[in-house]
Write a protein that holds these residues in place. Sequence first.
Motif, PDB file in Angstrom:
ATOM      1  N   GLY A   1      -1.638  -3.420 -15.967  1.00 23.20           N
ATOM      2  CA  GLY A   1      -2.357  -4.684 -15.992  1.00 23.20           C
ATOM      3  C   GLY A   1      -3.222  -4.796 -14.756  1.00 23.20           C
ATOM      4  N   LEU A   2      -3.300  -5.974 -14.168  1.00 26.27           N
ATOM      5  CA  LEU A   2      -4.106  -6.173 -12.972  1.00 26.27           C
ATOM      6  C   LEU A   2      -3.657  -5.229 -11.862  1.00 26.27           C
ATOM      7  N   SER A   3      -4.617  -4.619 -11.210  1.00 26.53           N
ATOM      8  CA  SER A   3      -4.400  -3.692 -10.091  1.00 26.53           C
ATOM      9  C   SER A   3      -3.732  -2.382 -10.492  1.00 26.53           C
ATOM     10  N   GLY A   4      -3.386  -2.234 -11.770  1.00 24.62           N
ATOM     11  CA  GLY A   4      -2.735  -1.010 -12.219  1.00 24.62           C
ATOM     12  C   GLY A   4      -1.226  -1.075 -12.264  1.00 24.62           C
ATOM     13  N   VAL A   5      -0.650  -2.208 -11.920  1.00 26.49           N
ATOM     14  CA  VAL A   5       0.807  -2.356 -11.958  1.00 26.49           C
ATOM     15  C   VAL A   5       1.281  -2.306 -13.421  1.00 26.49           C
ATOM     16  N   PRO A   6       2.341  -1.551 -13.712  1.00 23.83           N
ATOM     17  CA  PRO A   6       2.822  -1.438 -15.099  1.00 23.83           C
ATOM     18  C   PRO A   6       3.584  -2.683 -15.537  1.00 23.83           C
ATOM     19  N   PHE A   7       2.840  -3.745 -15.804  1.00 24.85           N
ATOM     20  CA  PHE A   7       3.452  -5.010 -16.158  1.00 24.85           C
ATOM     21  C   PHE A   7       4.124  -4.987 -17.528  1.00 24.85           C
ATOM     22  N   VAL A   8       3.942  -3.921 -18.318  1.00 26.64           N
ATOM     23  CA  VAL A   8       4.653  -3.837 -19.604  1.00 26.64           C
ATOM     24  C   VAL A   8       6.152  -3.713 -19.392  1.00 26.64           C
ATOM     25  N   GLY A   9       6.568  -3.276 -18.208  1.00 28.96           N
ATOM     26  CA  GLY A   9       7.985  -3.190 -17.887  1.00 28.96           C
ATOM     27  C   GLY A   9       8.728  -2.145 -18.703  1.00 28.96           C
ATOM     28  N   THR A  10      10.055  -2.238 -18.650  1.00 30.46           N
ATOM     29  CA  THR A  10      10.891  -1.275 -19.365  1.00 30.46           C
ATOM     30  C   THR A  10      10.677  -1.352 -20.873  1.00 30.46           C
TER      31      THR A  10
ATOM     32  N   LYS B   1      -7.864 -10.532  -4.038  1.00 28.08           N
ATOM     33  CA  LYS B   1      -7.507 -11.944  -4.183  1.00 28.08           C
ATOM     34  C   LYS B   1      -6.104 -12.202  -3.664  1.00 28.08           C
ATOM     35  N   ALA B   2      -5.172 -11.302  -3.980  1.00 27.70           N
ATOM     36  CA  ALA B   2      -3.797 -11.470  -3.499  1.00 27.70           C
ATOM     37  C   ALA B   2      -3.751 -11.469  -1.977  1.00 27.70           C
ATOM     38  N   LEU B   3      -4.510 -10.571  -1.356  1.00 25.83           N
ATOM     39  CA  LEU B   3      -4.523 -10.515   0.101  1.00 25.83           C
ATOM     40  C   LEU B   3      -5.153 -11.772   0.694  1.00 25.83           C
ATOM     41  N   LYS B   4      -6.180 -12.302   0.049  1.00 25.90           N
ATOM     42  CA  LYS B   4      -6.798 -13.538   0.533  1.00 25.90           C
ATOM     43  C   LYS B   4      -5.812 -14.689   0.511  1.00 25.90           C
ATOM     44  N   VAL B   5      -4.997 -14.759  -0.539  1.00 23.76           N
ATOM     45  CA  VAL B   5      -3.983 -15.814  -0.615  1.00 23.76           C
ATOM     46  C   VAL B   5      -2.973 -15.665   0.515  1.00 23.76           C
TER      47      VAL B   5
ATOM     48  N   GLN C   1       0.854 -12.377 -13.062  1.00 19.36           N
ATOM     49  CA  GLN C   1       0.535 -11.080 -12.466  1.00 19.36           C
ATOM     50  C   GLN C   1       0.029 -11.255 -11.038  1.00 19.36           C
ATOM     51  N   ILE C   2      -0.801 -12.258 -10.809  1.00 20.55           N
ATOM     52  CA  ILE C   2      -1.288 -12.518  -9.454  1.00 20.55           C
ATOM     53  C   ILE C   2      -0.152 -12.971  -8.550  1.00 20.55           C
ATOM     54  N   LYS C   3       0.754 -13.781  -9.081  1.00 20.02           N
ATOM     55  CA  LYS C   3       1.911 -14.199  -8.285  1.00 20.02           C
ATOM     56  C   LYS C   3       2.714 -12.991  -7.820  1.00 20.02           C
ATOM     57  N   PHE C   4       2.908 -12.040  -8.717  1.00 21.21           N
ATOM     58  CA  PHE C   4       3.630 -10.817  -8.364  1.00 21.21           C
ATOM     59  C   PHE C   4       2.884 -10.060  -7.262  1.00 21.21           C
ATOM     60  N   LEU C   5       1.572  -9.932  -7.409  1.00 22.50           N
ATOM     61  CA  LEU C   5       0.787  -9.212  -6.405  1.00 22.50           C
ATOM     62  C   LEU C   5       0.842  -9.904  -5.052  1.00 22.50           C
ATOM     63  N   VAL C   6       0.754 -11.224  -5.049  1.00 25.77           N
ATOM     64  CA  VAL C   6       0.821 -11.969  -3.796  1.00 25.77           C
ATOM     65  C   VAL C   6       2.152 -11.713  -3.094  1.00 25.77           C
ATOM     66  N   ASP C   7       3.240 -11.765  -3.849  1.00 27.06           N
ATOM     67  CA  ASP C   7       4.561 -11.524  -3.260  1.00 27.06           C
ATOM     68  C   ASP C   7       4.648 -10.115  -2.674  1.00 27.06           C
ATOM     69  N   GLN C   8       4.165  -9.134  -3.416  1.00 27.29           N
ATOM     70  CA  GLN C   8       4.243  -7.748  -2.959  1.00 27.29           C
ATOM     71  C   GLN C   8       3.351  -7.500  -1.744  1.00 27.29           C
ATOM     72  N   VAL C   9       2.146  -8.052  -1.757  1.00 27.79           N
ATOM     73  CA  VAL C   9       1.224  -7.883  -0.628  1.00 27.79           C
ATOM     74  C   VAL C   9       1.781  -8.580   0.606  1.00 27.79           C
ATOM     75  N   GLN C  10       2.381  -9.748   0.424  1.00 26.86           N
ATOM     76  CA  GLN C  10       2.985 -10.461   1.554  1.00 26.86           C
ATOM     77  C   GLN C  10       4.038  -9.598   2.232  1.00 26.86           C
ATOM     78  N   GLN C  11       4.870  -8.930   1.436  1.00 25.68           N
ATOM     79  CA  GLN C  11       5.899  -8.052   2.005  1.00 25.68           C
ATOM     80  C   GLN C  11       5.274  -6.931   2.823  1.00 25.68           C
TER      81      GLN C  11
ATOM     82  N   ILE D   1       3.336   0.263  -4.463  1.00 29.90           N
ATOM     83  CA  ILE D   1       3.893  -0.744  -5.381  1.00 29.90           C
ATOM     84  C   ILE D   1       3.933  -0.200  -6.805  1.00 29.90           C
ATOM     85  N   ILE D   2       2.831   0.398  -7.244  1.00 27.96           N
ATOM     86  CA  ILE D   2       2.766   0.951  -8.595  1.00 27.96           C
ATOM     87  C   ILE D   2       3.729   2.119  -8.742  1.00 27.96           C
ATOM     88  N   ASP D   3       3.752   2.989  -7.751  1.00 20.46           N
ATOM     89  CA  ASP D   3       4.645   4.145  -7.765  1.00 20.46           C
ATOM     90  C   ASP D   3       6.103   3.716  -7.913  1.00 20.46           C
TER      91      ASP D   3
END
Length: 298
Positions: free
Chosen positions: A79-88, A140-144, A158-168, A201-203
């Motif tokens: 999905g956004l940024s290439g993260v496999p949001f389809v999950g398991t 956008k996630a980094l700007k937030v 998806q953006i919420k997930f990216l924001v959390d991951q970028v914050q870490q 993150i994607i890896d």
Amino acid sequence: VFVAAMANALKAVMQKYFQHAVPCTAVYHSVVRRLLTDGFTPENTLFGCSVCVDEINHDNKNIVSLLTSFWDECFVLGGLSGVPFVGTTGFNAFSDHRPDRGHRFVIYGPHIGISPNGELGAYLRHGKHEHDSACGASVKALKVVKKPVPLDGTLEHQIKFLVDQVQQRVNSGAIVPAPDGGSLAERNHEQHGLVHAMYNIIDENIAAISSDRAKSAAVANQSYSAGSPASSAASTGKLIVLGGIQINTPKLPNNHYEDYFLPLRFGVLHGAQTKSISVDALQADVASLLANDDLLTR
């Protein structure tokens, strides 16, 4: 060595930040040659991708498009940024769709644009007169994270997930945000850290959803090598992964540069039966192709 044909500003940023990146066509030929040699073909292997949905990642000379054309189909995991949001659940569907006793091949990773003057994270899109962000979702996630604002509850998950991951990653120092009004060098350092953080993150997520299915070791500890033939796989088949960073170069009227790919992982996940090679070996193979086939074209 691979960016000799580029303009000076673009060449300088490529050599500084993505020294080992190679043209997508060269990566394509090298990877396909290795897979076919070991018996992984469109007839027995299903291709999937976990890359950003941005249209600039899907033109006809991009690595994903080239592989999709060869395999004739592609199961979209990202999905956004290439993260496999389809999950398991999505990964299980991908696995179930492969041929009987067949295999899976997944390419994954984030992308980053480069402007003609060598600014990372900026891209001049077709028909536009001003640059915008690439990857827009990651930026956008980094700007937030840099300027937190009260969220109105409508921020897409998806953006919420990216924001959390970028914050870490900012908290850990993996990403060093540029100050307001920072120099080009500071902004490029920030974007370089951001795209590598996104790759990790994607890896990690590819490792998680594939290990849930495979009940095996994480992708991060596996590597692919020639000489591990498809015929040696059990009925569960093999999972081959190609991880890296897509680099979107400028597409100008008089200089239509080819996109590049920085390979960071090329591996097969099949229980404990793996052999190892380094990314340097893939780089050497690509260099040989470039020398013999003159693949560095614009």
